[in-house]
Motif scaffolding. Structure first.
Motif, mmCIF file in Angstrom:
data_model
loop_
_atom_site.group_PDB
_atom_site.id
_atom_site.type_symbol
_atom_site.label_atom_id
_atom_site.label_comp_id
_atom_site.label_asym_id
_atom_site.label_seq_id
_atom_site.Cartn_x
_atom_site.Cartn_y
_atom_site.Cartn_z
ATOM 1 N N VAL A 153 0.844 -1.199 0.000
ATOM 2 C CA VAL A 153 0.000 0.000 0.000
ATOM 3 C C VAL A 153 0.881 1.252 0.000
ATOM 4 C CG1 VAL A 153 -1.851 -1.165 1.283
ATOM 5 C CG2 VAL A 153 -0.136 0.131 2.530
ATOM 6 N N PRO A 154 0.330 2.372 -0.505
ATOM 7 C CA PRO A 154 1.092 3.618 -0.420
ATOM 8 C C PRO A 154 0.832 4.312 0.910
ATOM 9 C CG PRO A 154 -0.854 3.909 -1.789
ATOM 10 C CD PRO A 154 -0.925 2.508 -1.261
ATOM 11 N N VAL A 155 1.781 5.101 1.345
ATOM 12 C CA VAL A 155 1.634 5.847 2.592
ATOM 13 C C VAL A 155 0.583 6.952 2.384
ATOM 14 C CG1 VAL A 155 3.413 7.623 2.197
ATOM 15 C CG2 VAL A 155 3.115 6.679 4.468
ATOM 16 N N GLY A 156 -0.181 7.234 3.439
ATOM 17 C CA GLY A 156 -1.121 8.347 3.392
ATOM 18 C C GLY A 156 -2.364 8.157 2.539
ATOM 19 N N LYS A 157 -2.622 6.942 2.073
ATOM 20 C CA LYS A 157 -3.834 6.713 1.284
ATOM 21 C C LYS A 157 -4.717 5.702 2.012
ATOM 22 C CE LYS A 157 -5.337 5.878 -3.418
ATOM 23 N NZ LYS A 157 -4.912 5.822 -4.801
ATOM 24 N N PRO A 158 -6.025 6.020 2.178
ATOM 25 C CA PRO A 158 -6.884 5.056 2.864
ATOM 26 C C PRO A 158 -6.945 3.741 2.080
ATOM 27 C CG PRO A 158 -7.996 7.163 2.537
ATOM 28 C CD PRO A 158 -6.747 7.216 1.739
ATOM 29 N N VAL A 159 -6.959 2.638 2.822
ATOM 30 C CA VAL A 159 -7.023 1.317 2.190
ATOM 31 C C VAL A 159 -8.291 0.616 2.660
ATOM 32 C CG1 VAL A 159 -5.856 -0.905 1.890
ATOM 33 C CG2 VAL A 159 -4.507 1.181 2.197
ATOM 34 N N LEU A 160 -9.085 0.161 1.693
ATOM 35 C CA LEU A 160 -10.286 -0.603 2.015
ATOM 36 C C LEU A 160 -9.976 -2.065 1.712
ATOM 37 C CD1 LEU A 160 -13.302 -1.002 2.674
ATOM 38 C CD2 LEU A 160 -13.814 -0.436 0.308
ATOM 39 N N VAL A 161 -9.990 -2.902 2.749
ATOM 40 C CA VAL A 161 -9.708 -4.324 2.545
ATOM 41 C C VAL A 161 -11.037 -5.068 2.533
ATOM 42 C CG1 VAL A 161 -8.354 -6.304 3.304
ATOM 43 C CG2 VAL A 161 -7.591 -4.009 3.884
ATOM 44 N N GLU A 162 -11.266 -5.813 1.455
ATOM 45 C CA GLU A 162 -12.475 -6.624 1.343
ATOM 46 C C GLU A 162 -12.079 -8.036 1.767
ATOM 47 O OE1 GLU A 162 -14.961 -5.419 -2.237
ATOM 48 O OE2 GLU A 162 -14.779 -7.608 -2.426
ATOM 49 N N LEU A 163 -12.787 -8.583 2.753
ATOM 50 C CA LEU A 163 -12.366 -9.854 3.338
ATOM 51 C C LEU A 163 -13.289 -11.003 2.948
ATOM 52 C CD1 LEU A 163 -11.964 -8.255 6.840
ATOM 53 C CD2 LEU A 163 -10.060 -8.903 5.382
ATOM 54 N N ALA A 164 -12.705 -12.113 2.520
ATOM 55 C CA ALA A 164 -13.483 -13.309 2.180
ATOM 56 C C ALA A 164 -12.690 -14.534 2.604
ATOM 57 C CB ALA A 164 -13.746 -13.338 0.686
ATOM 58 N N SER A 165 -13.374 -15.681 2.651
ATOM 59 C CA SER A 165 -12.653 -16.910 2.984
ATOM 60 C C SER A 165 -13.052 -18.014 2.033
ATOM 61 C CB SER A 165 -12.960 -17.335 4.420
ATOM 62 O OG SER A 165 -12.405 -18.613 4.635
ATOM 63 N N ASN A 166 -12.102 -18.868 1.732
ATOM 64 C CA ASN A 166 -12.349 -19.970 0.814
ATOM 65 C C ASN A 166 -12.781 -21.236 1.553
ATOM 66 O OD1 ASN A 166 -12.056 -21.202 -1.880
ATOM 67 N ND2 ASN A 166 -10.495 -22.412 -0.834
ATOM 68 N N THR A 190 -15.551 -5.844 5.513
ATOM 69 C CA THR A 190 -14.527 -4.883 5.110
ATOM 70 C C THR A 190 -13.764 -4.350 6.319
ATOM 71 O OG1 THR A 190 -16.134 -3.107 5.249
ATOM 72 C CG2 THR A 190 -15.771 -4.048 3.068
ATOM 73 N N LEU A 191 -12.594 -3.819 6.040
ATOM 74 C CA LEU A 191 -11.723 -3.260 7.080
ATOM 75 C C LEU A 191 -10.981 -2.078 6.452
ATOM 76 C CD1 LEU A 191 -10.019 -4.618 9.825
ATOM 77 C CD2 LEU A 191 -8.316 -4.621 8.069
ATOM 78 N N TRP A 192 -10.890 -0.987 7.205
ATOM 79 C CA TRP A 192 -10.165 0.188 6.705
ATOM 80 C C TRP A 192 -8.865 0.357 7.463
ATOM 81 C CZ3 TRP A 192 -11.480 3.468 2.740
ATOM 82 C CH2 TRP A 192 -12.802 3.421 2.277
ATOM 83 N N PHE A 193 -7.830 0.788 6.792
ATOM 84 C CA PHE A 193 -6.651 1.280 7.507
ATOM 85 C C PHE A 193 -5.941 2.316 6.650
ATOM 86 C CE2 PHE A 193 -4.630 -2.444 5.404
ATOM 87 C CZ PHE A 193 -3.449 -1.898 4.936
ATOM 88 N N GLU A 194 -5.078 3.079 7.290
ATOM 89 C CA GLU A 194 -4.329 4.112 6.575
ATOM 90 C C GLU A 194 -3.029 4.327 7.334
ATOM 91 O OE1 GLU A 194 -6.506 7.764 5.920
ATOM 92 O OE2 GLU A 194 -4.686 8.830 5.346
ATOM 93 N N ALA A 195 -1.905 4.175 6.647
ATOM 94 C CA ALA A 195 -0.609 4.310 7.318
ATOM 95 C C ALA A 195 -0.041 5.706 7.105
ATOM 96 C CB ALA A 195 0.356 3.260 6.786
ATOM 97 N N ASP A 196 0.570 6.255 8.160
ATOM 98 C CA ASP A 196 1.165 7.600 8.095
ATOM 99 C C ASP A 196 2.633 7.570 7.696
ATOM 100 O OD1 ASP A 196 -1.192 8.655 8.971
ATOM 101 O OD2 ASP A 196 -0.591 8.769 11.084
ATOM 102 N N ARG A 197 3.274 6.401 7.907
ATOM 103 C CA ARG A 197 4.707 6.288 7.646
ATOM 104 C C ARG A 197 4.987 5.015 6.858
ATOM 105 N NH1 ARG A 197 3.909 6.630 12.902
ATOM 106 N NH2 ARG A 197 4.458 4.456 13.282
ATOM 107 N N PRO A 198 6.057 5.019 6.035
ATOM 108 C CA PRO A 198 6.423 3.782 5.346
ATOM 109 C C PRO A 198 6.997 2.765 6.324
ATOM 110 C CG PRO A 198 7.703 5.665 4.519
ATOM 111 C CD PRO A 198 6.960 6.132 5.707
#
Ligand code: CUA
Length: 336
Positions: A153-166, A190-198
């Motif tokens: 993921v890039p720093v400073g961009k919100p990430v939306l994770v879509e979760l599924a299981s097989n 779904t789960l959101w995260f956003e990182a401030d630093r690499p």
């Protein structure tokens, strides 16, 4: 254990957790992770307070009882009233503390769940026994990325994770980046995260999912924006036909053997989705979902005897001749 030892142990454990940089709730990266850390400190503070108050009261009661025994005092009526006061204040304190936890939990839950209106990155994570399929969906099929056991993921961009299981229920937990969420068969969450630093963060499956649950880890790589763009461009590239004779021979071994039955390599006839996609296997940090560092020797061991390394995993042992194994390793090494 004395009270001093108890407090010492807690502080020692907290210090030890702070030391472990690559998988720790106490090294948060981003607002969501910070809110989880705050809740952790609140829980520790309240638990310490309750521990100190309870052991203090117990010690005081024991001391008082001994004093009275010495003076042979017995005042039954007085004792009854005191007991009532003690029990009532205990119940009130418990209810107040539970309400504090409930309120704090609601606040943190809201922070974690709130969707972001801004432009975000969509990552689809599917749990398998025992590895992670990671996809970056795109409306253009040639831009869709399929990877395994690593999230970029890039720093400073919100990430939306879509979760599924097989198969069974797994749980995605990246302690440094936020909360934990289950991956449930035939249900998408779904789960959101956003990182401030690499940085690079280890993540671990947090729901017991069978025999090799402990060996179901993943790395999250937070890149500087330009670095992420070059990673993305490389990840979209198909595998090149090997020019080297040994690697070309290795590709034949791959396509003629059992590997092709389970794995895909973009740009080749291999297209099975049973196991992890191997188009960029050589660029990954680890093998077998965080089990081994990705080195030539470990890859040889994993191909030959996966059951010795991760018993119960779906990969069968492969009895290859030394020459075929050498060629196969040369080919897999080109898949960057
Ligand atoms: Cu997957 Cu535990």
């Amino acid at each position: 254990m004395t009270r001093r030892h108890g407090a010492g142990t807690v502080l020692f454990l907290a210090a030890a957790c702070r030391g472990a940089k690559d998988q720790s709730v106490l090294e948060p990266n981003g607002v969501r992770a910070e809110s989880v850390e705050n809740l952790w400190w609140l829980a520790l503070a309240i638990a310490t307070l309750v521990f100190v108050a309870t052991t203090g009261a117990l010690g005081w009661a024991a001391w008082r009882a001994r004093q009275r025994e010495r003076r042979s005092e017995l005042r039954a009526t007085d004792e009854g009233r005191k007991m009532q006061v003690a029990v009532t204040s205990g119940v009130v304190a418990t209810v107040v503390l539970l309400l504090v936890f409930f309120g704090a939990d609601l606040v943190v839950g809201r922070t974690l769940r709130t969707p972001v209106e801004r432009d975000h990155l969509l990552v689809k994570v599917t749990g398998y026994q025992w590895w992670w399929k990671v996809e970056y969906p795109d409306s253009l099929p040639q831009a869709w990325i399929t990877d395994a056991n690593e999230i970029h993921v890039p720093v400073g961009k919100p990430v939306l994770v879509e979760l599924a299981s097989n198969d069974v229920i797994h749980s995605l937990w990246i302690p440094n980046l936020g909360g934990k969420k289950d991956l449930i068969p035939s249900y998408t969450d779904t789960l959101w995260f956003e990182a401030d630093r690499p940085g690079v963060y280890r993540s671990q499956c947090a729901e017991f999912c069978g025999h090799q649950h402990a060996k179901m880890a993943m790395h999250v790589v937070v890149h500087e924006p330009e670095e992420f763009i070059s990673w993305q461009a490389a990840a979209r590239r198909w595998a090149r036909t090997p020019t080297d004779t040994l690697a070309a021979r290795g590709q034949e071994v791959f396509m003629a053997g059992r590997c092709v039955l389970c794995h895909a390599i973009a740009g080749t006839p291999a297209g099975s989705r049973v196991g992890p996609d191997l188009t960029h296997v050589a660029s990954r940090r680890t093998l077998a979902a965080g089990t081994l560092p990705n080195t030539r020797g470990n890859l040889a061991a994993w191909i030959t005897d996966p059951q010795g390394i991760k018993p119960g995993a779906n990969m069968p042992p492969n009895a290859l001749s030394p020459a075929d194994l050498d060629a196969l390793l040369a080919y897999l090494g080109t898949l960057k």
